[in-house]
Scaffold this active site. Structure first.
Site, PDB file in Angstrom:
ATOM      1  N   ASP A 128       7.558   0.656  55.672  1.00  9.33           N
ATOM      2  CA  ASP A 128       6.928  -0.257  55.100  1.00  9.33           C
ATOM      3  C   ASP A 128       8.119  -1.475  54.714  1.00  9.33           C
ATOM      4  O   ASP A 128       7.507  -2.568  54.188  1.00  9.33           O
ATOM      5  CB  ASP A 128       6.444   0.274  53.807  1.00  9.33           C
ATOM      6  CG  ASP A 128       5.517   1.395  54.018  1.00  9.33           C
ATOM      7  OD1 ASP A 128       5.642   2.205  54.527  1.00  9.33           O
ATOM      8  OD2 ASP A 128       4.298   0.777  53.873  1.00  9.33           O
ATOM      9  N   ASN A 131       9.732   4.161  53.499  1.00  9.31           N
ATOM     10  CA  ASN A 131       8.522   4.732  54.232  1.00  9.31           C
ATOM     11  C   ASN A 131       7.789   5.618  53.420  1.00  9.31           C
ATOM     12  O   ASN A 131       8.346   6.073  52.337  1.00  9.31           O
ATOM     13  CB  ASN A 131       8.656   4.973  55.590  1.00  9.31           C
ATOM     14  CG  ASN A 131       7.496   5.379  56.551  1.00  9.31           C
ATOM     15  OD1 ASN A 131       6.820   4.561  56.814  1.00  9.31           O
ATOM     16  ND2 ASN A 131       7.434   6.613  57.071  1.00  9.31           N
ATOM     17  N   GLY A 143      -1.474   1.024  55.500  1.00 11.66           N
ATOM     18  CA  GLY A 143      -0.630   0.959  56.705  1.00 11.66           C
ATOM     19  C   GLY A 143      -0.098  -0.356  56.493  1.00 11.66           C
ATOM     20  O   GLY A 143      -0.836  -1.436  56.397  1.00 11.66           O
ATOM     21  N   ALA A 144       1.492  -0.716  56.602  1.00 14.03           N
ATOM     22  CA  ALA A 144       1.787  -1.807  56.332  1.00 14.03           C
ATOM     23  C   ALA A 144       1.260  -3.144  57.265  1.00 14.03           C
ATOM     24  O   ALA A 144       0.982  -4.082  56.746  1.00 14.03           O
ATOM     25  CB  ALA A 144       3.407  -1.641  56.661  1.00 14.03           C
ATOM     26  N   GLN A 186      -2.813  11.473  54.576  1.00 16.62           N
ATOM     27  CA  GLN A 186      -2.775  10.395  55.597  1.00 16.62           C
ATOM     28  C   GLN A 186      -2.587  11.177  57.046  1.00 16.62           C
ATOM     29  O   GLN A 186      -3.400  10.687  58.124  1.00 16.62           O
ATOM     30  CB  GLN A 186      -1.977   8.958  55.741  1.00 16.62           C
ATOM     31  CG  GLN A 186      -2.283   8.200  54.584  1.00 16.62           C
ATOM     32  CD  GLN A 186      -1.802   8.515  53.254  1.00 16.62           C
ATOM     33  OE1 GLN A 186      -1.243   9.750  52.897  1.00 16.62           O
ATOM     34  NE2 GLN A 186      -1.433   7.658  52.441  1.00 16.62           N
ATOM     35  N   HIS A 198      36.483  -8.956  66.811  1.00 13.21           N
ATOM     36  CA  HIS A 198      37.810  -9.371  67.314  1.00 13.21           C
ATOM     37  C   HIS A 198      38.883  -8.671  66.402  1.00 13.21           C
ATOM     38  O   HIS A 198      38.511  -8.700  65.092  1.00 13.21           O
ATOM     39  CB  HIS A 198      37.690 -10.898  67.197  1.00 13.21           C
ATOM     40  CG  HIS A 198      39.173 -11.259  66.990  1.00 13.21           C
ATOM     41  ND1 HIS A 198      39.770 -11.421  68.157  1.00 13.21           N
ATOM     42  CD2 HIS A 198      39.967 -11.846  66.295  1.00 13.21           C
ATOM     43  CE1 HIS A 198      40.853 -11.996  68.039  1.00 13.21           C
ATOM     44  NE2 HIS A 198      41.019 -12.290  66.942  1.00 13.21           N
TER      45      HIS A 198
HETATM   46  O1  MRU Z   1       0.311   4.514  51.754  1.00 16.28           O
HETATM   47  P1  MRU Z   1       0.279   4.273  53.158  1.00 16.28           P
HETATM   48  O2  MRU Z   1      -0.642   5.052  53.779  1.00 16.28           O
HETATM   49  O3  MRU Z   1      -0.325   2.653  53.369  1.00 16.28           O
HETATM   50  O4  MRU Z   1       1.854   4.378  53.808  1.00 16.28           O
HETATM   51  C1  MRU Z   1       2.079   3.872  55.058  1.00 16.28           C
HETATM   52  C2  MRU Z   1       3.112   4.468  55.728  1.00 16.28           C
HETATM   53  O5  MRU Z   1       4.238   4.898  54.947  1.00 16.28           O
HETATM   54  C3  MRU Z   1       3.492   4.193  57.258  1.00 16.28           C
HETATM   55  O6  MRU Z   1       4.313   4.816  57.628  1.00 16.28           O
HETATM   56  C4  MRU Z   1       3.806   2.732  57.172  1.00 16.28           C
HETATM   57  O7  MRU Z   1       3.193   1.892  56.563  1.00 16.28           O
HETATM   58  C5  MRU Z   1       3.763   2.324  58.493  1.00 16.28           C
HETATM   59  S1  MRU Z   1       2.019   2.016  59.161  1.00 16.28           S
HETATM   60  C6  MRU Z   1       2.459   1.686  60.921  1.00 16.28           C
END
Ligand code: MRU
Length: 522
Positions: A232, A242, A46-47, A191, A418
């Site tokens: 991401d 993502n 997760g990012a 996931q 503008h």
């Molecule tokens: O490969 P992962 O599970 O790290 O990928 C995660 C994702 O794509 C999530 O949507 C992203 O990191 C946001 S987590 C808040």
């Protein structure tokens, strides 16, 4: 633990996301290599979570490379590079590593303090982003229980706590506004099935799992009111990287007319990358595709294409929402809006200019001397609001100071347009000829297009040859309760709003008002 990540006496403690959903257990990581391995295996994923883990790993390295009070900065920087490269797509990782490295000259304790700041900020930032996104969803879909679709896992596990897109679902659930959540299993590493299902059960919200390819079908069948996903990396033009499978949901949402909302902290924005074409997409092992758990599901040795992420182009995204609210469009969208106004004949030659606020201190504005018909996302310049000087390369519009006078006067102004549309310019010219400094409009329905009730007094400014003089007049005369439109005698019109779209719409409404006025009164 309630947080998915913590620092405990020279140890990084993390929820082991590989063990879920059957085991909820902690990992205790004591070396940089262990952290890198956990990130690569997706035990920490997760990012936002990998950003925090990366920052703590640099702190670990700084501690371990300090002896007799002296830190071996070269060794720490080498570790930091390896940590930042553990996964390439989520910008949060390199952002967090770079942020803590700035404190390296002050020693290991300063690096750890900064890493802990990133850790504790994460929850409040995600919470704020989720609250903004929840409000937007209710505004777009109506204030009622909603059927939501999400992908991958963006919850408390993917962050330090609370979550982004799943945090938004949590926020909507708290308000009693969730009827059902659909979510994709998220092949190949599941996931959705393993983590999102577990979190949704923990939250106590009704949910159903889909195979990933059923997401577009659910949208087409009218089973979804809004799609909520994380990110991401978000580029300067609004393209979003993502989890693989996000793009097909965005296409299907567009086809079904369903809002597609991305929720992410500001640390996921990458203004340095102009478009999604520049994003490095992580490619993972073929065996993740050819197996399901430990079972081989394809003939042994079957080759596979296994990108971990895809890129959703900005035009499919209804909004990117961060802790600061709706993320303003930048380079690409400025060029696109300028091109649209040029095509209408409202920005003839190189005339007209468009800007968006980047933050409290700076804005992006179209470059000077470029035809709006040929403008690209490269033809924008970042400027300081206080003195209109450029930050970085490029020559900004000659009328930058007027935009900045508006940003300084109206804290809610997110974009300024503008242009020289013919009827508004004619009304401005007539006002100048008559020596009038206000044009009154009343009783026309289109006034609502300015976000106002049924009457508006539009101020008219003198067209000084010295543009900063016009800007000074604007700053001196307008107060925060003024309508979001003005005319400049014998010159043109300026409009503004919270977004570029709203500023452009207001320009269209103002032009119609002026056309009607000329038809009715003259
Ligand atoms: O490969 P992962 O599970 O790290 O990928 C995660 C994702 O794509 C999530 O949507 C992203 O990191 C946001 S987590 C808040």
């Amino acid at each position: 633990m309630t947080r998915s990540l913590a620092w405990d006496e020279s140890t990084i403690v993390a929820v082991d996301q590989c063990a879920l959903p059957h085991n909820y257990r902690e990992l205790r990581l004591r070396t940089v290599d262990e952290v890198i391995d956990a990130i690569k295996r997706l035990a920490i994923r997760g990012a936002p979570a990998i950003g925090v883990a990366g920052a703590l790993a640099v702190a670990l390295s700084a501690e371990q490379h300090t002896s007799d009070g002296v830190c071996d900065e070269t060794a720490v920087r080498a570790d930091a590079r390896r940590i930042a490269e553990a996964r390439p797509t989520a910008v949060n990782l390199s952002w967090a590593v770079d942020r803590v490295l700035q404190h390296l000259p002050q020693g290991a304790a300063a690096v750890l303090a900064e890493a802990q700041r990133i850790l504790s900020e994460d929850e409040e930032r995600n919470r704020a982003a989720a609250d903004h996104a929840a409000e937007l969803v209710l505004r777009l879909c109506g204030d009622r229980p909603l059927r939501l679709l999400t992908h991958c896992n963006t919850g408390r596990l993917a962050t330090v706590a609370w979550g982004t897109a799943l945090g938004t679902i949590r926020a909507l659930h708290e308000r009693g506004r969730v009827e059902e959540v659909l979510f994709g299993e998220t092949r190949p590493l599941l996931q959705g099935a393993r983590l999102t299902a577990w979190e949704l059960a923990e939250i106590g919200v009704d949910h159903r799992m889909l195979v990933d390819s059923a997401g577009p079908a659910a949208l087409a069948a009218g089973m979804v009111d809004a799609v909520l996903v994380g990110a991401d990396r978000v580029c300067a033009n609004g393209d979003v990287a993502n989890k693989i499978g996000t793009y097909s949901l965005a296409l299907a949402a567009k086809a079904a007319g369903v809002p597609f909302i991305v929720v992410a902290p500001v640390s996921t924005l990458d203004p340095a990358l102009l478009s999604g074409a520049d994003i490095v997409i992580e490619q993972r092992a073929a065996t993740e595709v050819t197996t399901l758990g430990d079972t081989l599901v394809a003939p042994r040795g079957t080759p596979a294409y296994n990108p971990a992420f895809d890129v959703t182009p900005a035009h499919l995204v209804t909004a990117v929402v961060t802790e600061d609210g709706i993320h303003q469009p930048s380079g690409h969208n400025l060029a696109e809006t300028a091109g649209q106004l040029y095509a209408r004949g409202w920005m003839e030659g190189t005339a007209g200019n468009v800007s968006v606020r980047v933050d409290a201190d700076t804005a992006l504005i179209t470059a000077s001397g470029v035809s709006k018909g040929a403008m690209t996302s490269q033809d924008v310049v970042r400027v300081r609001i206080t003195d209109s000087t450029p930050v970085g390369p490029g020559r900004p519009s000659a009328e930058t100071s007027i935009h900045n006078a508006i940003y300084a006067t109206f804290p809610d102004a997110g974009a300024v347009v503008h242009a020289h549309p013919p009827y508004a310019t004619a009304v401005a010219a007539l006002a100048a000829r008559d020596g009038t400094d206000v044009v009154e409009f009343a009783g026309l329905e289109i006034i609502k297009g300015l976000g106002l009730a049924d009457a508006v007094s539009v101020p008219v400014f003198e067209n000084h040859a010295d543009v900063p003089r016009i800007a000074a007049d604007v700053a001196a005369r307008l107060t925060a309760d003024a309508p979001p439109v003005l005319l400049i005698g014998s010159h043109g019109a300026t409009t503004w709003g919270p977004t570029l779209e709203s500023a452009r719409n207001r320009m269209e409404s103002l032009e119609t008002l002026c056309r009607l006025r000329l038809l009715i009164d003259r």
